[in-house]
Scaffold this motif. Structure first.
Motif, PDB file in Angstrom:
ATOM      1  N   ALA A 398       0.817  -1.212   0.000  1.00 48.41           N
ATOM      2  CA  ALA A 398       0.000   0.000   0.000  1.00 48.41           C
ATOM      3  C   ALA A 398       0.849   1.260   0.000  1.00 48.41           C
ATOM      4  O   ALA A 398       0.610   2.186  -0.775  1.00 48.41           O
ATOM      5  CB  ALA A 398      -0.932  -0.008   1.210  1.00 48.41           C
ATOM      6  N   VAL A 399       1.854   1.302   0.883  1.00 49.41           N
ATOM      7  CA  VAL A 399       2.643   2.538   0.976  1.00 49.41           C
ATOM      8  C   VAL A 399       3.515   2.728  -0.262  1.00 49.41           C
ATOM      9  O   VAL A 399       3.671   3.857  -0.756  1.00 49.41           O
ATOM     10  CB  VAL A 399       3.477   2.577   2.273  1.00 49.41           C
ATOM     11  CG1 VAL A 399       2.571   2.561   3.491  1.00 49.41           C
ATOM     12  CG2 VAL A 399       4.492   1.445   2.354  1.00 49.41           C
ATOM     13  N   LEU A 400       4.079   1.643  -0.790  1.00 47.51           N
ATOM     14  CA  LEU A 400       4.908   1.775  -1.990  1.00 47.51           C
ATOM     15  C   LEU A 400       4.068   2.132  -3.210  1.00 47.51           C
ATOM     16  O   LEU A 400       4.516   2.848  -4.108  1.00 47.51           O
ATOM     17  CB  LEU A 400       5.672   0.479  -2.265  1.00 47.51           C
ATOM     18  CG  LEU A 400       6.629  -0.031  -1.186  1.00 47.51           C
ATOM     19  CD1 LEU A 400       7.394  -1.246  -1.702  1.00 47.51           C
ATOM     20  CD2 LEU A 400       7.606   1.052  -0.753  1.00 47.51           C
ATOM     21  N   LEU A 401       2.831   1.620  -3.235  1.00 53.77           N
ATOM     22  CA  LEU A 401       1.950   1.848  -4.390  1.00 53.77           C
ATOM     23  C   LEU A 401       1.572   3.313  -4.562  1.00 53.77           C
ATOM     24  O   LEU A 401       1.217   3.731  -5.658  1.00 53.77           O
ATOM     25  CB  LEU A 401       0.691   0.987  -4.240  1.00 53.77           C
ATOM     26  CG  LEU A 401      -0.262   0.915  -5.421  1.00 53.77           C
ATOM     27  CD1 LEU A 401       0.441   0.370  -6.662  1.00 53.77           C
ATOM     28  CD2 LEU A 401      -1.469   0.036  -5.079  1.00 53.77           C
ATOM     29  N   THR A 402       1.672   4.103  -3.501  1.00 47.75           N
ATOM     30  CA  THR A 402       1.281   5.511  -3.607  1.00 47.75           C
ATOM     31  C   THR A 402       2.089   6.257  -4.662  1.00 47.75           C
ATOM     32  O   THR A 402       1.586   7.194  -5.280  1.00 47.75           O
ATOM     33  CB  THR A 402       1.440   6.242  -2.258  1.00 47.75           C
ATOM     34  OG1 THR A 402       2.803   6.151  -1.819  1.00 47.75           O
ATOM     35  CG2 THR A 402       0.521   5.660  -1.204  1.00 47.75           C
ATOM     36  N   LYS A 403       3.349   5.856  -4.891  1.00 47.64           N
ATOM     37  CA  LYS A 403       4.199   6.583  -5.833  1.00 47.64           C
ATOM     38  C   LYS A 403       4.904   5.684  -6.849  1.00 47.64           C
ATOM     39  O   LYS A 403       5.855   6.106  -7.495  1.00 47.64           O
ATOM     40  CB  LYS A 403       5.262   7.379  -5.059  1.00 47.64           C
ATOM     41  CG  LYS A 403       4.686   8.533  -4.240  1.00 47.64           C
ATOM     42  CD  LYS A 403       4.005   9.574  -5.114  1.00 47.64           C
ATOM     43  CE  LYS A 403       3.412  10.696  -4.287  1.00 47.64           C
ATOM     44  NZ  LYS A 403       2.700  11.680  -5.118  1.00 47.64           N
ATOM     45  N   ASN A 404       4.446   4.431  -6.974  1.00 46.44           N
ATOM     46  CA  ASN A 404       5.096   3.502  -7.899  1.00 46.44           C
ATOM     47  C   ASN A 404       4.041   2.685  -8.634  1.00 46.44           C
ATOM     48  O   ASN A 404       2.911   2.568  -8.185  1.00 46.44           O
ATOM     49  CB  ASN A 404       6.033   2.558  -7.133  1.00 46.44           C
ATOM     50  CG  ASN A 404       7.156   3.303  -6.425  1.00 46.44           C
ATOM     51  OD1 ASN A 404       8.109   3.746  -7.049  1.00 46.44           O
ATOM     52  ND2 ASN A 404       7.031   3.450  -5.108  1.00 46.44           N
ATOM     53  N   ASP A 405       4.435   2.102  -9.771  1.00 44.94           N
ATOM     54  CA  ASP A 405       3.472   1.275 -10.493  1.00 44.94           C
ATOM     55  C   ASP A 405       3.252  -0.046  -9.742  1.00 44.94           C
ATOM     56  O   ASP A 405       4.086  -0.482  -8.942  1.00 44.94           O
ATOM     57  CB  ASP A 405       3.917   1.045 -11.935  1.00 44.94           C
ATOM     58  CG  ASP A 405       4.982  -0.017 -12.079  1.00 44.94           C
ATOM     59  OD1 ASP A 405       6.150   0.351 -12.258  1.00 44.94           O
ATOM     60  OD2 ASP A 405       4.651  -1.222 -12.007  1.00 44.94           O
ATOM     61  N   ALA A 406       2.140  -0.685 -10.011  1.00 46.03           N
ATOM     62  CA  ALA A 406       1.695  -1.821  -9.196  1.00 46.03           C
ATOM     63  C   ALA A 406       2.616  -3.024  -9.302  1.00 46.03           C
ATOM     64  O   ALA A 406       2.887  -3.694  -8.300  1.00 46.03           O
ATOM     65  CB  ALA A 406       0.267  -2.202  -9.597  1.00 46.03           C
ATOM     66  N   TRP A 407       3.120  -3.345 -10.499  1.00 49.44           N
ATOM     67  CA  TRP A 407       3.939  -4.542 -10.660  1.00 49.44           C
ATOM     68  C   TRP A 407       5.300  -4.371  -9.972  1.00 49.44           C
ATOM     69  O   TRP A 407       5.761  -5.274  -9.271  1.00 49.44           O
ATOM     70  CB  TRP A 407       4.092  -4.868 -12.135  1.00 49.44           C
ATOM     71  CG  TRP A 407       4.919  -6.087 -12.448  1.00 49.44           C
ATOM     72  CD1 TRP A 407       5.937  -6.176 -13.338  1.00 49.44           C
ATOM     73  CD2 TRP A 407       4.760  -7.416 -11.910  1.00 49.44           C
ATOM     74  NE1 TRP A 407       6.437  -7.445 -13.381  1.00 49.44           N
ATOM     75  CE2 TRP A 407       5.742  -8.231 -12.514  1.00 49.44           C
ATOM     76  CE3 TRP A 407       3.897  -7.979 -10.962  1.00 49.44           C
ATOM     77  CZ2 TRP A 407       5.879  -9.595 -12.215  1.00 49.44           C
ATOM     78  CZ3 TRP A 407       4.051  -9.336 -10.660  1.00 49.44           C
ATOM     79  CH2 TRP A 407       5.023 -10.123 -11.268  1.00 49.44           C
ATOM     80  N   LEU A 408       5.923  -3.212 -10.132  1.00 44.73           N
ATOM     81  CA  LEU A 408       7.182  -2.949  -9.423  1.00 44.73           C
ATOM     82  C   LEU A 408       6.947  -2.953  -7.918  1.00 44.73           C
ATOM     83  O   LEU A 408       7.765  -3.469  -7.146  1.00 44.73           O
ATOM     84  CB  LEU A 408       7.772  -1.607  -9.863  1.00 44.73           C
ATOM     85  CG  LEU A 408       9.079  -1.190  -9.178  1.00 44.73           C
ATOM     86  CD1 LEU A 408      10.202  -2.163  -9.518  1.00 44.73           C
ATOM     87  CD2 LEU A 408       9.469   0.234  -9.584  1.00 44.73           C
ATOM     88  N   THR A 409       5.830  -2.395  -7.486  1.00 43.35           N
ATOM     89  CA  THR A 409       5.486  -2.365  -6.064  1.00 43.35           C
ATOM     90  C   THR A 409       5.362  -3.772  -5.491  1.00 43.35           C
ATOM     91  O   THR A 409       5.913  -4.079  -4.430  1.00 43.35           O
ATOM     92  CB  THR A 409       4.162  -1.614  -5.848  1.00 43.35           C
ATOM     93  OG1 THR A 409       4.379  -0.222  -6.077  1.00 43.35           O
ATOM     94  CG2 THR A 409       3.634  -1.800  -4.436  1.00 43.35           C
TER      95      THR A 409
END
Length: 445
Positions: A398-409
């Motif tokens: 959730a926290v990484l997804l705020t500023k990154n694309d979903a697959w990389l997250t």
């Protein structure tokens, strides 16, 4: 950055982390590239290799060594001084190549070359910069070389990915295509490691700024109907570690106030939904019609919203088709609860990610990750089959997804879970509290 280039750089980092023997790797790539070159053009042709000073050039040098041993006419031009290379493997391969000159009269090696030094042969093989180049511009020396060879009448073949500013006749890529028309060669030594998530993914994450998070970092809306305070503490710790703003909406009126946390009301949910960079669907009472209808509504309201949900979401939605609304998000499933539904629906795990256009983590005997276009990764941590650990993974996502694309997250989150879990053995913090330290360790690798 081009996603193909990013993928190659991520793999390079992960191969080193997982201990892939780089010298063996380059010998293998050299043999396979030489096989493809001679298959396409024959061994009676003369080959010119135009090399830089890094990994792409190492592929070229390894290929030149293999061709020279087959008595093929080979000339290698190194554009620059070998001693200036930062690649140890490139230097080692060049020494081996140079030592072959007295043994093979068909082999010619020149370094510190400029454009005017390069002579035309039947086939020109370009291996100047590869995927490690920063930006889209070459330095003048490399640009002059490309300008010269692009005017040759001979066939030009680029290894792995062509340098900017020209179009070769053919690209021979390693492991996966770097251009739309590339021929791809799979290197066996990288196969197992290429399926694993590692520090390479983490290095490409947006780097949150702790002191400026109000202006720079993401906003999370966490929706739940839990009675457990620790569920909110977990996402709160993750948000603090990645410097995100967190707002919580809880259906359960018995728990709508926890010290240090921001809870919102029914009247505020639309506002915070619109502002959120990522939405997390926590524990939801699927027996409550109000809960179910609100979640369905929020998921379908904006298909571009980034949403993280766990396996109970499938009890809330009517069919897997409804998951198409999560195409920008991440779904964390458990095989033990989802296999029967997959059979009823008549599709497999990978197909589900493609049909629903959702990035999915499947927990089970061997955890599997699928991107929305069917790319595949594996993980063997048995902890991630348990609900509490899966919730921790969801919090990191959730926290990484705020500023990154979903697959990389998703890939980064799985590896960060591993690193942060090991840190808990040393400092007794929670996995979420160790998130920032885990990110820093990966970025230092």
């Amino acid at each position: 950055m081009n996603l193909r280039v990013q993928k190659a750089l991520i793999n390079d980092i992960n191969f080193r982390f997982f201990g892939v023997d780089l010298k063996k790797l380059y010998y293998s790539s050299g043999t396979l590239i030489a096989n493809k070159l001679t298959e396409l053009n024959g061994e009676q042709k003369s080959y010119t290799f135009v090399c830089g000073l890094a990994g792409n050039a190492a592929d070229g040098i390894a290929t030149a060594i293999e061709l020279a041993k087959r008595k093929v006419e080979v000339t290698v031009y190194v554009v620059g001084r070998v001693n200036y290379s930062h690649s140890g493997i490139f230097k080692d391969l060049f020494v081996e190549l140079d030592e072959l000159k007295p043994l093979y009269k068909n082999l010619h090696v020149k370094q510190e070359c400029y454009a005017e030094d390069i002579q035309q042969s039947d086939i020109t093989v370009e291996c100047l910069v590869g995927t490690g180049i920063e930006g889209l511009k070459l330095n003048k020396r490399f640009h002059d070389c490309i300008s010269r060879i692009s005017h040759f009448k001979s066939k030009i073949i680029a290894i792995d990915i062509p340098a900017p500013s020209y179009n070769p006749d053919l690209v021979i890529s390693l492991n996966y295509p770097k251009t739309d028309t590339a021929i791809t060669i799979e290197i066996p030594e990288t196969k197992d490691a290429s399926y694993l998530c590692g520090p390479g993914e983490v290095k490409f994450l947006f780097n949150s700024k702790q002191k400026t998070h109000k202006a720079k970092n993401g906003k999370i809306l966490y929706i739940s109907s839990t009675e457990r305070k620790d569920e909110f503490e977990g996402i709160s710790n993750a948000a603090k570690a990645y410097s995100c703003d967190l707002n919580i909406y809880n259906f359960n009126s018995n728990l709508n106030s926890v010290k240090g946390l921001d809870f919102i009301t029914d009247l505020e949910i639309e506002k915070y939904y619109n502002e959120a960079d990522a939405i997390v669907i926590g524990t939801i009472d699927e027996n409550s019609l109000i809960n179910r209808n609100l979640i369905k509504y929020l998921i379908s309201l904006n298909k571009e919203k980034k949403i993280v949900a766990m396996w109970h979401i499938t009890e809330i939605l009517n069919t897997f088709k409804d998951l198409e609304s999560l195409k920008e998000g991440i779904l964390i499933l458990n095989r033990s609860t989802i296999d029967a539904a997959l059979k009823d629906y008549g599709i497999g795990e990978r197909s589900l990610s493609q049909v629903t256009q959702t990035n999915i983590f499947f927990g089970g005997f061997q955890n599997a990750l699928y991107s929305n276009d069917g790319e595949y990764k594996v993980n063997v941590n048995p902890k991630l089959t348990k609900e509490d650990s899966a919730k921790v993974l969801a919090n990191i996502c959730a926290v990484l997804l705020t500023k990154n694309d979903a697959w990389l997250t998703l890939r980064s989150s799985v590896f960060l879970f591993e690193v942060a879990t090991k840190l808990t053995l040393e400092n007794k913090n929670t996995v979420e509290e160790n998130l920032r330290d885990a990110i820093n360790l990966c970025k230092e690798f």
